[in-house]
Design a protein around this motif. Structure first.
Motif, PDB file in Angstrom:
ATOM      1  N   ALA A  68       1.508  -2.599 -11.413  1.00 18.47           N
ATOM      2  CA  ALA A  68       0.972  -3.588 -12.351  1.00 18.47           C
ATOM      3  C   ALA A  68      -0.527  -3.388 -12.562  1.00 18.47           C
ATOM      4  O   ALA A  68      -1.027  -3.415 -13.700  1.00 18.47           O
ATOM      5  N   ARG A  69      -1.259  -3.186 -11.470  1.00 22.83           N
ATOM      6  CA  ARG A  69      -2.702  -2.980 -11.599  1.00 22.83           C
ATOM      7  C   ARG A  69      -3.006  -1.668 -12.328  1.00 22.83           C
ATOM      8  O   ARG A  69      -3.925  -1.593 -13.149  1.00 22.83           O
ATOM      9  N   GLU A  70      -2.232  -0.628 -12.044  1.00 22.69           N
ATOM     10  CA  GLU A  70      -2.449   0.661 -12.711  1.00 22.69           C
ATOM     11  C   GLU A  70      -2.215   0.549 -14.219  1.00 22.69           C
ATOM     12  O   GLU A  70      -2.887   1.216 -15.006  1.00 22.69           O
ATOM     13  N   LEU A  71      -1.264  -0.303 -14.601  1.00 21.50           N
ATOM     14  CA  LEU A  71      -0.941  -0.464 -16.023  1.00 21.50           C
ATOM     15  C   LEU A  71      -1.832  -1.477 -16.718  1.00 21.50           C
ATOM     16  O   LEU A  71      -1.697  -1.693 -17.928  1.00 21.50           O
ATOM     17  N   GLY A  72      -2.731  -2.112 -15.956  1.00 18.99           N
ATOM     18  CA  GLY A  72      -3.718  -2.980 -16.595  1.00 18.99           C
ATOM     19  C   GLY A  72      -3.556  -4.463 -16.391  1.00 18.99           C
ATOM     20  O   GLY A  72      -4.272  -5.252 -17.023  1.00 18.99           O
ATOM     21  N   LEU A  73      -2.649  -4.903 -15.528  1.00 20.98           N
ATOM     22  CA  LEU A  73      -2.502  -6.344 -15.279  1.00 20.98           C
ATOM     23  C   LEU A  73      -3.657  -6.800 -14.377  1.00 20.98           C
ATOM     24  O   LEU A  73      -3.827  -6.290 -13.259  1.00 20.98           O
ATOM     25  N   THR A  74      -4.455  -7.739 -14.848  1.00 25.55           N
ATOM     26  CA  THR A  74      -5.661  -8.160 -14.138  1.00 25.55           C
ATOM     27  C   THR A  74      -5.596  -9.580 -13.579  1.00 25.55           C
ATOM     28  O   THR A  74      -6.478  -9.984 -12.823  1.00 25.55           O
ATOM     29  N   GLN A  75      -4.572 -10.342 -13.950  1.00 24.13           N
ATOM     30  CA  GLN A  75      -4.490 -11.733 -13.522  1.00 24.13           C
ATOM     31  C   GLN A  75      -4.276 -11.851 -12.010  1.00 24.13           C
ATOM     32  O   GLN A  75      -3.735 -10.931 -11.380  1.00 24.13           O
ATOM     33  N   PRO A  76      -4.684 -12.982 -11.424  1.00 28.88           N
ATOM     34  CA  PRO A  76      -4.397 -13.227 -10.003  1.00 28.88           C
ATOM     35  C   PRO A  76      -2.895 -13.200  -9.750  1.00 28.88           C
ATOM     36  O   PRO A  76      -2.101 -13.619 -10.607  1.00 28.88           O
ATOM     37  N   ILE A  77      -2.504 -12.702  -8.574  1.00 27.97           N
ATOM     38  CA  ILE A  77      -1.105 -12.647  -8.165  1.00 27.97           C
ATOM     39  C   ILE A  77      -0.942 -13.481  -6.903  1.00 27.97           C
ATOM     40  O   ILE A  77      -1.705 -13.325  -5.950  1.00 27.97           O
ATOM     41  N   ILE A  78       0.051 -14.364  -6.897  1.00 29.76           N
ATOM     42  CA  ILE A  78       0.334 -15.201  -5.738  1.00 29.76           C
ATOM     43  C   ILE A  78       1.753 -14.919  -5.253  1.00 29.76           C
ATOM     44  O   ILE A  78       2.668 -14.737  -6.059  1.00 29.76           O
ATOM     45  N   GLY A  79       1.938 -14.890  -3.950  1.00 30.63           N
ATOM     46  CA  GLY A  79       3.268 -14.716  -3.379  1.00 30.63           C
ATOM     47  C   GLY A  79       3.484 -15.615  -2.187  1.00 30.63           C
ATOM     48  O   GLY A  79       2.630 -16.442  -1.845  1.00 30.63           O
ATOM     49  N   GLY A  80       4.622 -15.441  -1.543  1.00 25.31           N
ATOM     50  CA  GLY A  80       4.946 -16.203  -0.349  1.00 25.31           C
ATOM     51  C   GLY A  80       4.670 -15.389   0.901  1.00 25.31           C
ATOM     52  O   GLY A  80       4.027 -14.320   0.847  1.00 25.31           O
ATOM     53  N   ASP A  81       5.184 -15.852   2.048  1.00 25.81           N
ATOM     54  CA  ASP A  81       4.897 -15.168   3.310  1.00 25.81           C
ATOM     55  C   ASP A  81       5.549 -13.796   3.407  1.00 25.81           C
ATOM     56  O   ASP A  81       5.241 -13.025   4.306  1.00 25.81           O
ATOM     57  N   GLY A  82       6.424 -13.469   2.469  1.00 28.87           N
ATOM     58  CA  GLY A  82       7.016 -12.137   2.432  1.00 28.87           C
ATOM     59  C   GLY A  82       6.004 -11.044   2.131  1.00 28.87           C
ATOM     60  O   GLY A  82       6.271  -9.865   2.354  1.00 28.87           O
ATOM     61  N   LEU A  83       4.818 -11.423   1.626  1.00 27.58           N
ATOM     62  CA  LEU A  83       3.774 -10.450   1.339  1.00 27.58           C
ATOM     63  C   LEU A  83       2.913 -10.149   2.564  1.00 27.58           C
ATOM     64  O   LEU A  83       2.099  -9.224   2.549  1.00 27.58           O
ATOM     65  N   HIS A  84       3.076 -10.954   3.632  1.00 24.57           N
ATOM     66  CA  HIS A  84       2.178 -10.846   4.780  1.00 24.57           C
ATOM     67  C   HIS A  84       2.590  -9.689   5.682  1.00 24.57           C
ATOM     68  O   HIS A  84       3.293  -9.857   6.672  1.00 24.57           O
ATOM     69  N   SER A  85       2.130  -8.496   5.319  1.00 31.53           N
ATOM     70  CA  SER A  85       2.420  -7.291   6.105  1.00 31.53           C
ATOM     71  C   SER A  85       1.422  -6.203   5.751  1.00 31.53           C
ATOM     72  O   SER A  85       1.068  -6.041   4.571  1.00 31.53           O
ATOM     73  N   PRO A  86       0.963  -5.418   6.749  1.00 28.77           N
ATOM     74  CA  PRO A  86       0.093  -4.273   6.436  1.00 28.77           C
ATOM     75  C   PRO A  86       0.755  -3.273   5.504  1.00 28.77           C
ATOM     76  O   PRO A  86       0.077  -2.547   4.773  1.00 28.77           O
ATOM     77  N   THR A  87       2.084  -3.252   5.507  1.00 31.97           N
ATOM     78  CA  THR A  87       2.814  -2.330   4.625  1.00 31.97           C
ATOM     79  C   THR A  87       2.539  -2.642   3.168  1.00 31.97           C
ATOM     80  O   THR A  87       2.522  -1.738   2.324  1.00 31.97           O
ATOM     81  N   LEU A  88       2.323  -3.915   2.850  1.00 25.77           N
ATOM     82  CA  LEU A  88       1.992  -4.292   1.477  1.00 25.77           C
ATOM     83  C   LEU A  88       0.733  -3.559   1.024  1.00 25.77           C
ATOM     84  O   LEU A  88       0.691  -3.022  -0.085  1.00 25.77           O
ATOM     85  N   ILE A  89      -0.279  -3.533   1.881  1.00 27.30           N
ATOM     86  CA  ILE A  89      -1.539  -2.873   1.541  1.00 27.30           C
ATOM     87  C   ILE A  89      -1.324  -1.378   1.367  1.00 27.30           C
ATOM     88  O   ILE A  89      -1.852  -0.758   0.433  1.00 27.30           O
ATOM     89  N   ASP A  90      -0.544  -0.784   2.250  1.00 30.87           N
ATOM     90  CA  ASP A  90      -0.275   0.646   2.169  1.00 30.87           C
ATOM     91  C   ASP A  90       0.419   1.000   0.857  1.00 30.87           C
ATOM     92  O   ASP A  90       0.069   1.996   0.203  1.00 30.87           O
ATOM     93  N   LEU A  91       1.403   0.198   0.479  1.00 28.97           N
ATOM     94  CA  LEU A  91       2.168   0.489  -0.733  1.00 28.97           C
ATOM     95  C   LEU A  91       1.375   0.199  -2.004  1.00 28.97           C
ATOM     96  O   LEU A  91       1.490   0.917  -2.993  1.00 28.97           O
ATOM     97  N   ALA A  92       0.588  -0.865  -1.970  1.00 28.93           N
ATOM     98  CA  ALA A  92      -0.178  -1.244  -3.162  1.00 28.93           C
ATOM     99  C   ALA A  92      -1.422  -0.391  -3.338  1.00 28.93           C
ATOM    100  O   ALA A  92      -1.913  -0.215  -4.461  1.00 28.93           O
ATOM    101  N   SER A  93      -1.949   0.157  -2.225  1.00 30.66           N
ATOM    102  CA  SER A  93      -3.245   0.824  -2.141  1.00 30.66           C
ATOM    103  C   SER A  93      -4.329  -0.257  -2.104  1.00 30.66           C
ATOM    104  O   SER A  93      -4.295  -1.203  -2.899  1.00 30.66           O
ATOM    105  N   PRO A  94      -5.277  -0.126  -1.189  1.00 33.89           N
ATOM    106  CA  PRO A  94      -6.267  -1.183  -0.996  1.00 33.89           C
ATOM    107  C   PRO A  94      -6.995  -1.609  -2.266  1.00 33.89           C
ATOM    108  O   PRO A  94      -7.220  -2.810  -2.481  1.00 33.89           O
ATOM    109  N   GLN A  95      -7.357  -0.665  -3.127  1.00 33.27           N
ATOM    110  CA  GLN A  95      -8.128  -1.033  -4.320  1.00 33.27           C
ATOM    111  C   GLN A  95      -7.342  -1.916  -5.280  1.00 33.27           C
ATOM    112  O   GLN A  95      -7.929  -2.646  -6.082  1.00 33.27           O
ATOM    113  N   TYR A  96      -6.002  -1.850  -5.206  1.00 36.24           N
ATOM    114  CA  TYR A  96      -5.176  -2.675  -6.088  1.00 36.24           C
ATOM    115  C   TYR A  96      -4.757  -3.997  -5.438  1.00 36.24           C
ATOM    116  O   TYR A  96      -4.305  -4.916  -6.132  1.00 36.24           O
ATOM    117  N   ALA A  97      -4.889  -4.070  -4.118  1.00 35.29           N
ATOM    118  CA  ALA A  97      -4.576  -5.328  -3.419  1.00 35.29           C
ATOM    119  C   ALA A  97      -5.790  -6.237  -3.493  1.00 35.29           C
ATOM    120  O   ALA A  97      -6.423  -6.592  -2.497  1.00 35.29           O
TER     121      ALA A  97
END
Length: 385
Positions: free
Chosen positions: A246-275
């Motif tokens: 989403a960030r690579e394609l230009g989505l700039t709005q804030p993103i909110i999620g639940g506790d399912g996002l709470h993992s270091p793997t999220l950062i690895d998959l998203a890449s830090p600059q996009y998280a």
């Protein structure tokens, strides 16, 4: 977290038993506490840190003199992330005379264990089961001996909706959920109700499927919409990839999620600059400046050589809640412990201060965590009105 897994039913026997005792004492001189966790299989990444959290709580209690003047004997078995094995472990723990059980991790395993504990009249405390309504059986009757320390999915969805309106000043929201995960759908419904009730409007909804890796079509549709915030109640595997694309394609709005996002793997998959400009509700953060939290983080690191996560923290609180109830009961009898759990008020946990309500759920605030460049930029406790 509502950690529901589709499991292949297995009929193999129990393969792992661990005894953790503070002193070498005779069984009749101890108070037996059980652990039913996923130490192998699909849910081991959740069950293993939970086991560590419980064992730390037991060790600390024993080093401080035990409970009711007795040392604790911790009896733990691996349920192998399997429903049949979970039931077998529960029965075995009851047969060995435990006065209470902590675990399992996923809501599905917890539901499998509950009838066993109810029939045996032995209390159990679930660290991270968040499925709505699970403290009641199919007949609408409260499970008398079941308690949990994590808030329901609908609660964190409601919190996110209010946060989007009040703190992020959002008026229009888009929503993308996982059509194959009940908790995702429940979070989405709660967010929508809360967001619209606070004056916002949900202008776009879509869904993905667990296991998907290419979200280009959904993101392309999102980019054609006018909205202020995206609610993304997914687990971290799908969420991380979605955020990156989403960030690579230009989505700039804030993103909110639940506790399912709470993992270091999220950062690895998203890449830090996009998280970045990413928010999620959770139960615990090592960055909290609360003294009890920092003490727990230090103790956990000294014990295991690693930082605790939200699962080890909720399990630590679940174990300490059970031990506190035994002390308050004044006797190591399951029925008395149940009554003490039911009457628990203002328990001071590392996941927050909470009381037990009439539904056996915790009354507590949710932690809203903000990510910037892949690191935690801020945390704050928020509540549904």
């Amino acid at each position: 977290m509502n950690l529901k897994f589709v499991k292949k039913v297995m009929t193999t026997g129990l393969v792992l038993a661990q005894l953790v005792t503070g002193l070498s004492v005779q069984a009749e001189e101890t108070i037996k506490v059980g652990g039913n966790f996923e130490l192998s299989g699909a849910a081991a990444s959740y069950g293993t840190p939970m086991s560590k959290g419980v064992r730390l709580a037991i060790k600390q209690a024993n080093e401080s003199g035990g409970v009711l003047g007795k040392q604790l004997e911790y009896i733990e078995y691996d349920n192998r992330s399997d429903l049949t094995e979970t039931v077998s472990v529960a029965k075995r723990l009851v047969g060995e005379g435990v006065v209470g059980v902590v675990g399992p991790a996923p809501s599905g395993d917890v539901l499998a264990q509950m009838p066993v504990m109810e029939e045996a009249q032995v209390p159990s405390v679930a660290p991270a089961a968040t499925l709505d309504g699970m403290t009641y059986n199919d007949r609408g009757e409260l499970y008398k001996y079941f308690f949990r320390v994590a808030f329901e999915d609908s609660y964190q969805g409601s919190v996110a909706g209010l946060y989007a309106v009040n703190q992020l000043q959002a008026k229009r929201a888009a929503l993308v959920s996982d059509q194959a995960v009940d908790s995702s759908l429940g979070l989405a419904d709660a967010f929508k109700e809360s967001f619209t009730g606070a004056g916002g409007e949900v202008v776009y909804t879509d869904s993905i499927q667990s296991g998907d890796t290419d979200f280009t079509a959904t993101i392309s549709s999102l980019l054609s919409q006018d909205f202020d915030v995206l609610y993304l109640p997914l687990y971290y595997n799908e969420a991380g990839l979605f955020i990156k694309q989403a960030r690579e394609l230009g989505l700039t709005q804030p993103i909110i999620g639940g506790d399912g996002l709470h993992s270091p793997t999220l950062i690895d998959l998203a890449s830090p600059q996009y998280a970045t400009d990413v928010y999620f509700t959770s139960h615990f953060s090592t960055t909290s400046d609360v003294e009890a939290v920092q003490t727990f983080v230090k103790d956990y690191q000294e014990e295991y050589g690693e930082e605790p996560d939200t699962f080890s923290a909720t399990a630590y609180d679940a174990a300490r809640l059970l031990l506190d109830a035994i002390e308050r009961a004044g006797e190591a009898e399951p029925t008395s412990i149940q009554a003490a759990l039911e009457a628990m008020q203002d328990f001071e946990g590392v996941t927050g201060v909470f009381s037990v309500d009439e539904h056996h759920n915790p009354v507590k605030a949710a932690l809203m965590i903000k990510l910037e460049n892949g690191t935690i930029a801020s945390t704050e406790y928020v509540e549904a009105e």
